[in-house]
Structure formats: C-alpha cells, structure tokens
Design an enzyme around this catalytic site. Sequence first.
Site, PDB file in Angstrom:
ATOM      1  N   ARG A   1      22.802  27.188 -25.621  1.00 55.65           N
ATOM      2  CA  ARG A   1      22.198  26.107 -24.828  1.00 55.65           C
ATOM      3  C   ARG A   1      22.780  24.740 -25.181  1.00 55.65           C
ATOM      4  O   ARG A   1      22.095  23.723 -25.090  1.00 55.65           O
ATOM      5  CB  ARG A   1      20.670  26.080 -25.001  1.00 55.65           C
ATOM      6  CG  ARG A   1      19.963  27.330 -24.488  1.00 55.65           C
ATOM      7  CD  ARG A   1      18.453  27.166 -24.527  1.00 55.65           C
ATOM      8  NE  ARG A   1      17.811  28.441 -24.261  1.00 55.65           N
ATOM      9  CZ  ARG A   1      16.702  28.872 -24.877  1.00 55.65           C
ATOM     10  NH1 ARG A   1      16.138  28.140 -25.814  1.00 55.65           N
ATOM     11  NH2 ARG A   1      16.165  30.031 -24.563  1.00 55.65           N
TER      12      ARG A   1
ATOM     13  N   ARG B   1      19.675  16.438 -13.820  1.00 55.04           N
ATOM     14  CA  ARG B   1      18.507  17.203 -13.361  1.00 55.04           C
ATOM     15  C   ARG B   1      17.522  16.356 -12.553  1.00 55.04           C
ATOM     16  O   ARG B   1      16.695  16.900 -11.819  1.00 55.04           O
ATOM     17  CB  ARG B   1      17.785  17.830 -14.554  1.00 55.04           C
ATOM     18  CG  ARG B   1      18.446  19.061 -15.097  1.00 55.04           C
ATOM     19  CD  ARG B   1      18.229  20.289 -14.215  1.00 55.04           C
ATOM     20  NE  ARG B   1      16.924  20.897 -14.453  1.00 55.04           N
ATOM     21  CZ  ARG B   1      15.950  21.013 -13.557  1.00 55.04           C
ATOM     22  NH1 ARG B   1      16.115  20.527 -12.342  1.00 55.04           N
ATOM     23  NH2 ARG B   1      14.816  21.583 -13.865  1.00 55.04           N
TER      24      ARG B   1
ATOM     25  N   ASP C   1      22.502  31.122 -15.758  1.00 56.85           N
ATOM     26  CA  ASP C   1      21.253  31.671 -16.280  1.00 56.85           C
ATOM     27  C   ASP C   1      21.298  33.186 -16.175  1.00 56.85           C
ATOM     28  O   ASP C   1      21.910  33.730 -15.244  1.00 56.85           O
ATOM     29  CB  ASP C   1      20.052  31.130 -15.492  1.00 56.85           C
ATOM     30  CG  ASP C   1      18.738  31.409 -16.207  1.00 56.85           C
ATOM     31  OD1 ASP C   1      18.118  32.464 -15.943  1.00 56.85           O
ATOM     32  OD2 ASP C   1      18.318  30.595 -17.038  1.00 56.85           O
TER      33      ASP C   1
ATOM     34  N   TYR D   1      11.769  40.534 -17.572  1.00 58.08           N
ATOM     35  CA  TYR D   1      11.456  39.407 -16.682  1.00 58.08           C
ATOM     36  C   TYR D   1      11.089  39.886 -15.283  1.00 58.08           C
ATOM     37  O   TYR D   1      10.182  39.347 -14.645  1.00 58.08           O
ATOM     38  CB  TYR D   1      12.664  38.464 -16.596  1.00 58.08           C
ATOM     39  CG  TYR D   1      12.715  37.448 -17.704  1.00 58.08           C
ATOM     40  CD1 TYR D   1      11.860  36.350 -17.717  1.00 58.08           C
ATOM     41  CD2 TYR D   1      13.623  37.581 -18.752  1.00 58.08           C
ATOM     42  CE1 TYR D   1      11.905  35.405 -18.727  1.00 58.08           C
ATOM     43  CE2 TYR D   1      13.674  36.647 -19.779  1.00 58.08           C
ATOM     44  CZ  TYR D   1      12.819  35.555 -19.760  1.00 58.08           C
ATOM     45  OH  TYR D   1      12.862  34.629 -20.773  1.00 58.08           O
TER      46      TYR D   1
ATOM     47  N   ARG E   1      18.834  20.472 -22.151  1.00 59.15           N
ATOM     48  CA  ARG E   1      17.886  19.369 -21.970  1.00 59.15           C
ATOM     49  C   ARG E   1      17.871  18.339 -23.100  1.00 59.15           C
ATOM     50  O   ARG E   1      17.328  17.262 -22.934  1.00 59.15           O
ATOM     51  CB  ARG E   1      16.474  19.939 -21.791  1.00 59.15           C
ATOM     52  CG  ARG E   1      16.255  20.590 -20.436  1.00 59.15           C
ATOM     53  CD  ARG E   1      14.853  21.125 -20.306  1.00 59.15           C
ATOM     54  NE  ARG E   1      14.637  22.314 -21.128  1.00 59.15           N
ATOM     55  CZ  ARG E   1      13.442  22.853 -21.370  1.00 59.15           C
ATOM     56  NH1 ARG E   1      12.350  22.283 -20.882  1.00 59.15           N
ATOM     57  NH2 ARG E   1      13.339  23.939 -22.106  1.00 59.15           N
TER      58      ARG E   1
END
Length: 369
Positions: free
Chosen positions: A31, A44, A82, A158, A35
């Site tokens: 990652r 974003r 992703d 998921y 963020r």
Amino acid sequence: MAQEFPTLTNDLLLRAARGEQTERAPVWVMRQAGRYLPEFRKTRETHEFFEICRSPTLATEITMQPIRRYAGLLDAAIIFSDILVVPQAMGMEVIMNPGPHFTDPLNTPADVEKLPREVDVEKELGYVFEALTLTRKTLAGQVPLIGFSGAPWTLMMYMIEGGGSQTRQKSKTWLFKYPEASKQLLGRITDISVQYLIGQVKAGAQLLQIFDSNAGDLSPHDFSTFALPYLKRIADEVREGLKARQLPVVPLTLFAKGASPSLAASAGYETIGLDWTFDPRDVAKLTDGIIDGRTITLQGNLDPVVLYGGREAIEREVKRMCNMFHDARGGACKAWIANLGHGITPGVDPEDMKFFLECVHKYSTVPSS
C-alpha cells in the site's frame, strides 16, 4: 511475445527474489501508493476509488506518486489496483465506501449459478493491463514493476461475506457445509486468476504477488484443503502459461498472512511474505530446502505500527529486523526483501515512511569483511 520496455537500472528486488546475495535489502511497502500520502488524498477528492483503478492514466499517476516522493529509496513500484477487480470481472458489483461492499454477495451455492461461466479476462480486466504497460514505460527502468492478485480463498471470503468480516462466519461455514461447492468456486477463481496474472506479465509486470490476507483464518488442515491446492495451481499454471507464450517467467511471491510459513513455502513460490508475528530465523530453518533444495526468499516484516512510534523507535526496530534477517542467512544480506508485515496505514506521516526506508538502506547493508 514480451513487449519492448526501457532497460531496468535497479534489479535489486529481482536478484533478492531469486535467492541471491545483495549489497543491501531491496525495500518496498505494501500500500505504498495510498491514503497516507497527501497527493493520493488530493486525487481521491475528485475521483472514486474504482474509477482510478479503471483509468490507466490515473492508476499510473497513483503508482508513481511514492516513486517520485521517495526517489532512490524504493526498489519497486506496485501497480495501483485492488484484489476485488477479479470478483467484479466475474459479474459481482463492488462499491468502495469507504471499505469494500458487495451489493449482492453469495449466500448459497445456487447463487454461484448467477455468475457467468466464462470470463473474458482481456475484456473485463484490460484496463489493468493498460495501466501496467503505461506505468512500466513511465518508470523508464528506475525500478521493477509488481503486479498482483488476491488468492482464491481470500477472494471467496469477500464474495460470500459481502465485505470485511471479523469472524468470517459465512465464508467458513461454506467450507464445512458445502465443501464441494466451495472447491468448485475456488477452482473458478483460480482459472481467472491464472489468466489475469499471465496477462499482467505480458503487459509489463516483472514480479507477481498473491495476497492471501485471510489465510490465517484457516486451520492448517483447512488451509491445506481449501487454499494450498489453488495457490499451487496458480504458481504452476502461471509459469507454464508464461513459457508457452514465450514471456518472461517472473518471480512469484505469496503473502499468506498468518498461515504456517512451512505450508506457505510448500506452494512453490520464490518468495513468501511474513507478517510481524514471525521470527525470520525460525522461518528460514523451516523453509530452506523445502522445494527442490533451494533457499526461499523471505519478505517483510516490520510491524506497521512501529511507524507511529517516532524516529528513535523506527531506527531501533529496523536495526533489530535487519539483524534478524542477517542472522537467518549466516550474517549475509541474502534472499530477503524488506517490507512491512502488512500494508502501511493511513495515519502514517510520509516523513516517517521516508525515515523507515533510509534506515533499511543503512542497516541492511552488511559491511565488507
């Protein structure tokens, strides 16, 4: 046949992945395009998460952000995407708000019949391939480019849970209540994943990583039954498919978080990722020679929360990590890719990330005798 790309000038990651001794440990961070970076948050503000994934230009920009910010410190780029693009390719709707949410998860095996039997991977995931090619060209040989996919068990979790879950109750119930249907679904995910990963190499990926983030939720028996056979299939069939297409047979990494390292190593990948709960000295004893007598490269494994502990703690813990990995290889810097034990988290100060990278450069270097 492989495309033509700029010559790679930093192959440290690829040498370490092949089990070689290196002048220092190559380092990248899961990652790393995320963020915690203000430039990512700025992007974003005007673009939805999966919009970025589906735009080769935006995905390339996000991938390049940490490479630009940490020029000369990162030894790899990882394509911004992703793991859940595979369920999307299988016809499932996934919304990121802020975490992943499936609008219509699988409740019983009958629901699987709603999914298409055949998936045109080039059509459904071609935007990832375009992003890889554009990013590889934009990197201009600075560092290798990593492609990735989720592992079948983690993707299945998921697809059934409908998002993140603390207990994995629904998905694990499938394993015990519908074992054959579970294996069929895992097999379908595996088929698509193999095609997807081969396509990534064709598009420019120079190393592939499989994320089995939920591997630790399975007992050793259940991992051996519902995860390991499909991980082995991916490793074997991706290599066979690359050879058949005269594409580079790139190194493969498996990050089976929380799973037994010896079980993970038996899947046949060049590298296994470790979270921070494992001591690499113990893991090396368990895994060396388990496949064809070769040394398996280890990746990791600093606790991501160390990055909140201040400079003194970061330096101390990185030094300790480096010493452990050196001890695992008889004092050498060999068959080790430095990383965190999981992804970097959003609250990390980008300057503390930089200090982490600097410390890895400093302390992973073994002085010449």
